[in-house]
Write a protein that holds these residues in place. Structure first.
Motif, PDB file in Angstrom:
ATOM      1  N   THR A  27       8.211   9.211 -12.739  1.00 59.49           N
ATOM      2  CA  THR A  27       7.630   9.875 -11.571  1.00 59.49           C
ATOM      3  C   THR A  27       6.512   9.026 -10.958  1.00 59.49           C
ATOM      4  OG1 THR A  27       6.158  11.110 -13.060  1.00 59.49           O
ATOM      5  CG2 THR A  27       8.190  12.214 -12.355  1.00 59.49           C
ATOM      6  N   GLN A  28       5.917   8.164 -11.795  1.00 59.41           N
ATOM      7  CA  GLN A  28       4.853   7.303 -11.286  1.00 59.41           C
ATOM      8  C   GLN A  28       5.390   6.272 -10.286  1.00 59.41           C
ATOM      9  OE1 GLN A  28       1.742   5.958 -14.003  1.00 59.41           O
ATOM     10  NE2 GLN A  28       2.688   7.140 -15.659  1.00 59.41           N
ATOM     11  N   ILE A  29       6.663   5.919 -10.435  1.00 57.34           N
ATOM     12  CA  ILE A  29       7.261   4.968  -9.487  1.00 57.34           C
ATOM     13  C   ILE A  29       7.286   5.591  -8.094  1.00 57.34           C
ATOM     14  CG2 ILE A  29       9.326   3.666  -8.879  1.00 57.34           C
ATOM     15  CD1 ILE A  29      10.038   3.583 -11.847  1.00 57.34           C
ATOM     16  N   PHE A  30       7.701   6.856  -8.038  1.00 59.26           N
ATOM     17  CA  PHE A  30       7.724   7.539  -6.743  1.00 59.26           C
ATOM     18  C   PHE A  30       6.342   7.562  -6.114  1.00 59.26           C
ATOM     19  CE2 PHE A  30       6.837  11.251  -4.185  1.00 59.26           C
ATOM     20  CZ  PHE A  30       7.889  11.281  -3.286  1.00 59.26           C
ATOM     21  N   TRP A  31       5.341   7.939  -6.915  1.00 58.84           N
ATOM     22  CA  TRP A  31       3.996   8.057  -6.345  1.00 58.84           C
ATOM     23  C   TRP A  31       3.390   6.703  -6.010  1.00 58.84           C
ATOM     24  CZ3 TRP A  31       1.482  11.911  -4.150  1.00 58.84           C
ATOM     25  CH2 TRP A  31       2.028  13.183  -4.277  1.00 58.84           C
ATOM     26  N   GLY A  32       3.785   5.681  -6.743  1.00 55.03           N
ATOM     27  CA  GLY A  32       3.354   4.340  -6.361  1.00 55.03           C
ATOM     28  C   GLY A  32       3.907   3.953  -4.998  1.00 55.03           C
ATOM     29  N   LEU A  33       5.197   4.236  -4.780  1.00 51.81           N
ATOM     30  CA  LEU A  33       5.806   3.956  -3.478  1.00 51.81           C
ATOM     31  C   LEU A  33       5.211   4.847  -2.389  1.00 51.81           C
ATOM     32  CD1 LEU A  33       9.527   3.564  -4.612  1.00 51.81           C
ATOM     33  CD2 LEU A  33       8.058   1.764  -3.684  1.00 51.81           C
ATOM     34  N   TYR A  34       4.879   6.078  -2.747  1.00 54.60           N
ATOM     35  CA  TYR A  34       4.248   6.995  -1.788  1.00 54.60           C
ATOM     36  C   TYR A  34       2.954   6.396  -1.249  1.00 54.60           C
ATOM     37  CZ  TYR A  34       1.166  10.852  -0.392  1.00 54.60           C
ATOM     38  OH  TYR A  34       0.262  11.642   0.281  1.00 54.60           O
ATOM     39  N   TRP A  35       2.086   5.951  -2.140  1.00 51.69           N
ATOM     40  CA  TRP A  35       0.803   5.401  -1.701  1.00 51.69           C
ATOM     41  C   TRP A  35       0.993   4.106  -0.906  1.00 51.69           C
ATOM     42  CZ3 TRP A  35      -3.511   8.113  -1.716  1.00 51.69           C
ATOM     43  CH2 TRP A  35      -3.642   9.171  -2.612  1.00 51.69           C
ATOM     44  N   ILE A  36       1.916   3.281  -1.328  1.00 50.34           N
ATOM     45  CA  ILE A  36       2.137   2.016  -0.624  1.00 50.34           C
ATOM     46  C   ILE A  36       2.704   2.258   0.772  1.00 50.34           C
ATOM     47  CG2 ILE A  36       3.526  -0.100  -0.598  1.00 50.34           C
ATOM     48  CD1 ILE A  36       3.362  -0.058  -3.687  1.00 50.34           C
ATOM     49  N   MET A  37       3.761   3.057   0.869  1.00 45.71           N
ATOM     50  CA  MET A  37       4.444   3.233   2.151  1.00 45.71           C
ATOM     51  C   MET A  37       3.602   4.010   3.154  1.00 45.71           C
ATOM     52  SD  MET A  37       8.511   3.667   1.211  1.00 45.71           S
ATOM     53  CE  MET A  37       8.337   5.208   0.312  1.00 45.71           C
ATOM     54  N   THR A  38       2.991   5.111   2.692  1.00 44.22           N
ATOM     55  CA  THR A  38       2.174   5.888   3.630  1.00 44.22           C
ATOM     56  C   THR A  38       0.899   5.142   4.005  1.00 44.22           C
ATOM     57  OG1 THR A  38       1.080   7.107   1.824  1.00 44.22           O
ATOM     58  CG2 THR A  38       3.082   8.080   2.792  1.00 44.22           C
ATOM     59  N   GLY A  39       0.351   4.370   3.054  1.00 43.32           N
ATOM     60  CA  GLY A  39      -0.852   3.589   3.362  1.00 43.32           C
ATOM     61  C   GLY A  39      -0.584   2.509   4.394  1.00 43.32           C
ATOM     62  N   ILE A  40       0.538   1.795   4.228  1.00 41.11           N
ATOM     63  CA  ILE A  40       0.889   0.746   5.196  1.00 41.11           C
ATOM     64  C   ILE A  40       1.179   1.363   6.564  1.00 41.11           C
ATOM     65  CG2 ILE A  40       2.636  -0.980   5.778  1.00 41.11           C
ATOM     66  CD1 ILE A  40       2.837  -1.602   2.784  1.00 41.11           C
ATOM     67  N   HIS A  41       1.856   2.517   6.560  1.00 35.03           N
ATOM     68  CA  HIS A  41       2.105   3.186   7.841  1.00 35.03           C
ATOM     69  C   HIS A  41       0.793   3.596   8.502  1.00 35.03           C
ATOM     70  CE1 HIS A  41       2.756   6.798  10.356  1.00 35.03           C
ATOM     71  NE2 HIS A  41       3.785   6.094  10.809  1.00 35.03           N
ATOM     72  N   ALA A  42      -0.147   4.099   7.718  1.00 33.11           N
ATOM     73  CA  ALA A  42      -1.441   4.506   8.276  1.00 33.11           C
ATOM     74  C   ALA A  42      -2.177   3.316   8.885  1.00 33.11           C
ATOM     75  CB  ALA A  42      -2.296   5.173   7.205  1.00 33.11           C
ATOM     76  N   LEU A  43      -2.067   2.144   8.253  1.00 32.72           N
ATOM     77  CA  LEU A  43      -2.690   0.933   8.800  1.00 32.72           C
ATOM     78  C   LEU A  43      -2.048   0.554  10.134  1.00 32.72           C
ATOM     79  CD1 LEU A  43      -3.100  -1.296   5.607  1.00 32.72           C
ATOM     80  CD2 LEU A  43      -4.909  -0.136   6.906  1.00 32.72           C
ATOM     81  N   HIS A  44      -0.726   0.650  10.217  1.00 35.27           N
ATOM     82  CA  HIS A  44      -0.039   0.357  11.481  1.00 35.27           C
ATOM     83  C   HIS A  44      -0.453   1.351  12.572  1.00 35.27           C
ATOM     84  CE1 HIS A  44       2.506  -2.327   9.123  1.00 35.27           C
ATOM     85  NE2 HIS A  44       3.044  -2.759  10.243  1.00 35.27           N
ATOM     86  N   LEU A  45      -0.575   2.610  12.186  1.00 37.08           N
ATOM     87  CA  LEU A  45      -0.978   3.617  13.164  1.00 37.08           C
ATOM     88  C   LEU A  45      -2.413   3.374  13.627  1.00 37.08           C
ATOM     89  CD1 LEU A  45      -0.332   6.189  14.729  1.00 37.08           C
ATOM     90  CD2 LEU A  45      -1.154   7.506  12.780  1.00 37.08           C
ATOM     91  N   THR A  46      -3.287   2.996  12.703  1.00 39.32           N
ATOM     92  CA  THR A  46      -4.678   2.693  13.065  1.00 39.32           C
ATOM     93  C   THR A  46      -4.721   1.549  14.076  1.00 39.32           C
ATOM     94  OG1 THR A  46      -5.457   3.417  10.891  1.00 39.32           O
ATOM     95  CG2 THR A  46      -6.927   2.002  12.176  1.00 39.32           C
ATOM     96  N   ALA A  47      -3.916   0.521  13.831  1.00 39.81           N
ATOM     97  CA  ALA A  47      -3.838  -0.592  14.787  1.00 39.81           C
ATOM     98  C   ALA A  47      -3.320  -0.105  16.133  1.00 39.81           C
ATOM     99  CB  ALA A  47      -2.932  -1.692  14.235  1.00 39.81           C
TER     100      ALA A  47
END
Length: 210
Positions: free
Chosen positions: A139-159
């Motif tokens: 389950t940690q794999i899912f949450w690792g991908l969750y933080w990575i994917m949503t974090g990168i998307h948030a950075l793109h949105l901030t830009a």
């Protein structure tokens, strides 16, 4: 000098070619971004294929209310951006500025909502590592991908928000005209960021509820 004359930049001979050039440049840039996100999505698909039950359990702990609110916010922002683009094409300066500001405001609302969601996730210790509350370990794999994917998307949105606000300021001060190719480039990027979220939403929030 007319607005159309100010919109034309070197080395373009006319506005049509300039718009096509800007559009082509943006699509080349977004192609690299698509490949980047595609690698993340493929990683998600591969890991999920080997850990289907763990991913189902992990995804059930995501905050679907926050995810749904953010989906509605970004879909609405796509609408306001589209209206801004149409208004700019019609040389309607005030509606263009208002819709751009509304788009940026919706983007900021998304980030605020995402921040609240992150705070809730952290409070539940849903960060891979020591003390992770879910089992099995995959389950940690899912949450690792969750933080990575949503974090990168948030950075793109901030830009994207920063770009929209800068362009809005340039339009308001009449440094560049609203009917130029700048507006088209901004709209393409914004719609791309929104499209990425429409892929993330079912992968993250619906996977544990099917």
């Amino acid at each position: 000098m007319t607005d159309l004359a100010r919109a034309l930049q070197e080395p373009w001979p006319d506005l049509r070619l300039q718009r096509e050039g800007v559009g082509l440049g943006m699509w080349f840039f977004l192609t690299s971004e698509v490949l980047f996100f595609a690698a993340l999505f493929c990683s998600y698909a591969v890991y999920r294929s080997f850990n289907a039950e763990a991913f189902h359990i992990a995804a059930a702990h995501t905050k679907i209310v926050y995810g749904s609110i953010n989906t509605a916010l970004l879909l609405t922002s796509s609408l306001t951006m589209t209206i801004a683009l149409r208004a700019a094409a019609a040389e309607l300066r005030r509606p263009t500025l208002l819709c751009l500001l509304a788009t940026a405001a919706l983007g900021i609302a998304f980030l605020i909502c995402k921040g609240l969601e992150y705070r809730s996730d952290l409070a539940e210790h849903l960060v891979p590592g020591a003390g992770f509350p879910l089992t099995p370990p995959a389950t940690q794999i899912f949450w690792g991908l969750y933080w990575i994917m949503t974090g990168i998307h948030a950075l793109h949105l901030t830009a994207g928000i920063a770009i929209v606000l800068v362009v809005t300021t340039l339009f308001r001060r009449q440094i560049i005209p609203v009917q130029g190719s700048t507006m088209e480039g901004v709209a393409i990027y914004w719609h791309f960021v929104d499209s990425v979220w429409l892929v993330l939403y079912p992968l993250i929030y619906l996977a544990g509820r099917s």
